[in-house]
Design a protein around this motif. Structure first.
Motif, PDB file in Angstrom:
ATOM      1  N   GLY A 105       0.794  -1.223   0.000  1.00 53.35           N
ATOM      2  CA  GLY A 105       0.000   0.000   0.000  1.00 53.35           C
ATOM      3  C   GLY A 105       0.825   1.271   0.000  1.00 53.35           C
ATOM      4  N   VAL A 157       1.014   6.142   4.228  1.00 55.97           N
ATOM      5  CA  VAL A 157       0.016   7.051   4.790  1.00 55.97           C
ATOM      6  C   VAL A 157       0.328   7.453   6.232  1.00 55.97           C
ATOM      7  CG1 VAL A 157      -1.894   6.298   3.317  1.00 55.97           C
ATOM      8  CG2 VAL A 157      -1.442   5.071   5.449  1.00 55.97           C
ATOM      9  N   SER A 200       2.280   1.971   5.612  1.00 54.38           N
ATOM     10  CA  SER A 200       1.449   1.871   4.408  1.00 54.38           C
ATOM     11  C   SER A 200       0.021   1.437   4.696  1.00 54.38           C
ATOM     12  CB  SER A 200       2.073   0.856   3.438  1.00 54.38           C
ATOM     13  OG  SER A 200       3.348   1.267   3.029  1.00 54.38           O
ATOM     14  N   LEU A 201      -0.848   1.708   3.724  1.00 51.97           N
ATOM     15  CA  LEU A 201      -2.205   1.181   3.762  1.00 51.97           C
ATOM     16  C   LEU A 201      -2.178  -0.342   3.785  1.00 51.97           C
ATOM     17  CD1 LEU A 201      -4.241   3.319   1.205  1.00 51.97           C
ATOM     18  CD2 LEU A 201      -4.569   3.226   3.665  1.00 51.97           C
ATOM     19  N   ASP A 245       0.490   2.217  -6.141  1.00 48.91           N
ATOM     20  CA  ASP A 245       0.914   2.580  -4.791  1.00 48.91           C
ATOM     21  C   ASP A 245       2.420   2.434  -4.625  1.00 48.91           C
ATOM     22  OD1 ASP A 245      -1.729   3.019  -4.271  1.00 48.91           O
ATOM     23  OD2 ASP A 245      -1.873   1.661  -2.563  1.00 48.91           O
TER      24      ASP A 245
END
Length: 520
Positions: A388, A391, A450-451, A474
């Motif tokens: 991901g 974030v 990360s997501l 991503d």
């Protein structure tokens, strides 16, 4: 005189303040403008000419999983060195320890009675090989006995049989599937039953006087021909694949669907028989390496910016998201930097660590072996939680981290940085991934969080951690971010100061295991 002097100074301050503020503003704009060509070039290159898909194919499909001590791990090390050299980036493999050498071979697992069915299963890492032999035998389930004395009395029953030592799951559907379709009452009932079953099975194992590590060894010593497990990962078709403890007979993880069928057939008295043939090779003692690449600094070569990701993996799948995606993020970031920032002010290093999965051993060894780098570290950026986009970024408990990380992020395009939640000062990471090896000694190591993309259930240490789970859009985002942060950290005129926040318990440095899987 005093009042006149004060008034004079005040008047001068009032006159010069607008000029000073303007100078700061102009300086900030100039700094942003000076960074913009490199930032824009990184963005354009990764958008239009990304090498991530090619790298992923070569590493995951070609080399495959990278279990410490296997030939594939060394093949991956050599592949990375060659790839860096093709980009004109000096790289080398640095030995830090030794490990039990082992190589996975073919596996065939079939039910032959009461009907014929090929079973989905995976021998665990370091499982003993069977040579050319195939074993066909009945199955027995670990019973619920009163205590360890009763277990010892029962133990002779395993001779010549495969033994099931995992609970039979009541459902193969993940909880989010239940939430979507089940009534609240049926979902709650299932969870309550599953919780009770899990607790009961834990007690069943405990009453043997053994644990999940020692139980398989006791069973093989009593004459069992193999150990059957199921380590379901709470998703459709996924099991976690770890290591075997047996020394003479195979340990095989059977997928939930087939494990449940065998369990129920055995429990109902149908006496199923399975045929198992697994091959593997013991390779003795083999060296273990970190792969290190470098873009030498032009002004402050003895100060360092580091990119970081562990290179090893478990080997049920191909280690694509744990941590192949982190590995490729940092490789691609180095390629971008070499192309558009070939003469950094500080030396930029990348560390691809070995044996993270067994306890951050490669990075812990690097910290022990290179104090000169650790003490002069400007910042380290590590990524290791799936495919991901990044974030989350925290200050890892350092007081000044907010100042310099915010300053560096300011140069990152809004489409990337506006997705990132920052927390300052945050708390120091005590483990989990390789940045923690640096944080433990007070060095500025940061995790690019990360997501999820259902990482915990579907790809983390599972048999489904493969190329097709990568989200390349991503990954491109993360490669650009890593390159930009490294660039900004290198360009920063100031050396980072990293004061530990008062009142936070700091993690203790742990020494690397330098000899793994070997009898002492």
């Amino acid at each position: 005189m005093k009042n006149t002097y004060t008034q004079s100074r005040l008047g001068l301050w009032q006159k010069t303040l607008p000029f000073m503020l303007g100078a700061v503003l102009i300086s900030s704009i100039a700094l942003a403008q000076s960074n913009k060509p490199v930032i824009d070039s990184i963005m354009a290159e990764e958008t239009n000419n990304s090498q991530l898909e090619k790298l992923a194919h070569e590493l995951f499909d070609g080399v495959g999983p990278r279990l410490v001590g296997t030939p594939q791990m060394k093949q991956a090390n050599d592949w990375a060195v060659a790839k860096y050299k093709s980009w004109d980036i000096p790289a080398h493999n640095e030995k830090w320890g030794e490990w039990r050498g082992w190589e996975r071979g073919v596996s065939h697992i079939d039910m032959v009675s009461p009907r014929v069915k090929s079973l989905e299963g995976t021998q665990l890492a370091w499982s003993p090989g069977m040579g050319k032999k195939t074993t066909t035998a009945e199955i027995i389930i670990l019973p619920d006995l009163a205590d360890s004395v009763a277990f010892q009395q029962w133990l002779p029953n395993v001779k010549g049989k495969f033994v099931m030592i995992s609970m039979c799951q009541p459902t193969g559907r993940p909880d989010d599937n239940w939430k979507e379709f089940a009534t609240t009452e049926s979902f709650d009932k299932m969870k309550k039953e599953r919780s009770a079953m899990t607790d009961a099975w834990r007690k069943r194992v405990s009453k043997t006087g053994l644990n999940n590590k020692t139980l398989p060894v006791a069973l093989e010593n009593a004459g069992a021909v193999g150990i059957l497990t199921n380590n379901w990962s709470a998703g459709f078709g996924v099991d976690k694949i770890f290591g075997a403890y047996t020394k003479k007979v195979p340990t095989v993880d059977i997928a939930l669907e087939d494990y449940g069928m065998l369990y129920r057939l055995t429990e109902s008295g149908a006496n199923p028989k399975i045929s198992v043939h697994t091959e593997s090779k013991e390779l003795g003692v083999v060296p273990t390496f970190n792969t290190i690449a470098e873009i030498k600094g032009s002004e402050k070569p003895e100060e360092y910016v580091m990119l970081s990701a562990h290179f090893d993996s478990w080997d049920g799948g191909t280690g694509a998201t744990d941590n192949g995606t982190g590995t490729l993020t940092m490789m691609e970031a180095m390629r971008l930097l070499k192309k558009y920032y070939p003469h950094p002010k500080r030396t930029i290093l990348v560390g691809h660590w070995g044996s993270e999965e067994e306890g951050l051993n490669g990075s812990r060894a690097f910290v022990e072996d290179h104090p000169e780098i650790v003490k002069n570290l400007q910042a380290l950026f590590n990524q290791d939680n799936g495919t991901g986009r990044v974030v989350n970024l925290t200050g890892q408990g350092y007081v000044e981290a907010k100042d310099y990380l915010t300053r560096w992020l300011a140069a990152v395009p809004d489409t990337i940085k506006n997705r990132i939640k920052t927390v300052f000062p945050g708390a120091p990471g005590g483990g989990g991934s390789d940045f923690a090896s640096f944080v433990a000694v007070g060095a500025p190591g940061f995790s690019l969080g990360s997501l999820s993309w259902s990482y915990g259930s579907y790809t983390w240490h599972t048999n489904r951690d493969t190329y097709d789970k990568i989200v390349f859009s991503d990954l491109k985002n993360n490669a650009m971010l890593a390159a930009m942060l490294a660039y900004m950290a290198s360009e920063d005129p100031a050396k980072t100061v990293n004061t530990k926040t008062e009142g936070i318990k700091w993690p203790v440095q742990v020494k690397a295991t330098r000899r793994g899987g070997l009898d002492k």
